[in-house]
Design a protein around this motif. Structure first.
Motif, mmCIF file in Angstrom:
data_model
loop_
_atom_site.group_PDB
_atom_site.id
_atom_site.type_symbol
_atom_site.label_atom_id
_atom_site.label_comp_id
_atom_site.label_asym_id
_atom_site.label_seq_id
_atom_site.Cartn_x
_atom_site.Cartn_y
_atom_site.Cartn_z
ATOM 1 N N LEU A 34 0.494 86.341 70.899
ATOM 2 C CA LEU A 34 0.946 87.295 71.938
ATOM 3 C C LEU A 34 -0.363 87.153 73.066
ATOM 4 C CD1 LEU A 34 2.670 90.104 70.187
ATOM 5 C CD2 LEU A 34 3.600 88.048 71.486
ATOM 6 N N SER A 35 -1.405 87.013 72.624
ATOM 7 C CA SER A 35 -2.483 86.950 73.502
ATOM 8 C C SER A 35 -2.623 85.808 74.508
ATOM 9 C CB SER A 35 -4.031 87.277 72.999
ATOM 10 O OG SER A 35 -4.228 85.950 72.246
ATOM 11 N N LEU A 36 -2.071 84.739 73.781
ATOM 12 C CA LEU A 36 -2.060 83.375 74.716
ATOM 13 C C LEU A 36 -0.916 83.310 75.401
ATOM 14 C CD1 LEU A 36 -2.810 81.132 71.799
ATOM 15 C CD2 LEU A 36 -4.231 81.508 73.891
ATOM 16 N N ALA A 37 0.126 84.377 75.167
ATOM 17 C CA ALA A 37 1.255 84.416 76.062
ATOM 18 C C ALA A 37 1.108 85.143 77.199
ATOM 19 C CB ALA A 37 2.562 84.851 75.400
ATOM 20 N N GLY A 38 0.158 86.015 77.348
ATOM 21 C CA GLY A 38 -0.027 86.871 78.697
ATOM 22 C C GLY A 38 1.324 87.808 78.633
ATOM 23 N N ASP A 39 1.759 87.850 79.860
ATOM 24 C CA ASP A 39 2.706 89.106 80.327
ATOM 25 C C ASP A 39 4.188 88.488 80.484
ATOM 26 O OD1 ASP A 39 0.948 91.269 80.074
ATOM 27 O OD2 ASP A 39 0.420 90.935 82.506
ATOM 28 N N ASP A 40 4.358 87.239 80.359
ATOM 29 C CA ASP A 40 5.285 86.465 80.290
ATOM 30 C C ASP A 40 6.448 86.678 79.133
ATOM 31 O OD1 ASP A 40 7.587 84.779 80.887
ATOM 32 O OD2 ASP A 40 6.410 82.881 81.171
ATOM 33 N N ALA A 41 7.210 87.637 79.354
ATOM 34 C CA ALA A 41 8.276 87.997 78.037
ATOM 35 C C ALA A 41 8.910 86.441 77.592
ATOM 36 C CB ALA A 41 9.550 88.709 78.575
ATOM 37 N N GLY A 42 9.265 85.482 78.382
ATOM 38 C CA GLY A 42 9.803 84.291 77.733
ATOM 39 C C GLY A 42 8.612 83.688 76.977
ATOM 40 N N LYS A 43 7.561 83.641 77.297
ATOM 41 C CA LYS A 43 6.552 82.864 76.619
ATOM 42 C C LYS A 43 6.154 83.531 75.537
ATOM 43 C CE LYS A 43 2.183 80.549 77.614
ATOM 44 N NZ LYS A 43 1.074 80.254 78.577
ATOM 45 N N ARG A 44 6.372 85.080 75.440
ATOM 46 C CA ARG A 44 5.964 85.794 74.219
ATOM 47 C C ARG A 44 6.952 85.367 73.178
ATOM 48 N NH1 ARG A 44 2.890 90.827 75.000
ATOM 49 N NH2 ARG A 44 4.176 91.687 73.349
ATOM 50 N N CYS A 45 8.266 85.421 73.578
ATOM 51 C CA CYS A 45 9.316 84.865 72.523
ATOM 52 C C CYS A 45 9.057 83.351 72.002
ATOM 53 C CB CYS A 45 10.622 84.839 72.959
ATOM 54 S SG CYS A 45 11.457 86.488 73.292
#
Length: 79
Positions: A34-45
């Motif tokens: 999740l830390s590598l995804a940042g705040d982007d919800a799509g990238k978190r998934c």
């Protein structure tokens, strides 16, 4: 009888420590993704899916960060 009680309690304590270790390790891996995804919800998934794929494919834990960073770089947002 006293020895049996000590043995049972010791085994339960060891089992608890192993369970907590595995749970904390899983949480750390999830936090890394999740830390590598940042705040982007799509990238978190996407990163959580990558983490599941890494577990399924047997990526070693010492290689997990580099593998997730590589997958994060490959992410393309959907339009």
């Amino acid at each position: 009888m006293d020895l049996a009680i000590v043995l049972v309690v010791s085994l339960l304590a060891i089992a608890l420590h192993v369970a907590l270790y595995l749970l904390f390790r899983r949480w750390m891996d999830r936090d890394l993704a999740l830390s590598l995804a940042g705040d982007d919800a799509g990238k978190r998934c996407y990163m959580l899916d990558c983490l599941q794929r890494a577990r399924r494919d047997g990526v070693r834990r010492r290689d997990l960060q580099a593998w997730l960073e590589h997958e994060a770089a490959r992410y393309e947002p959907r339009a």
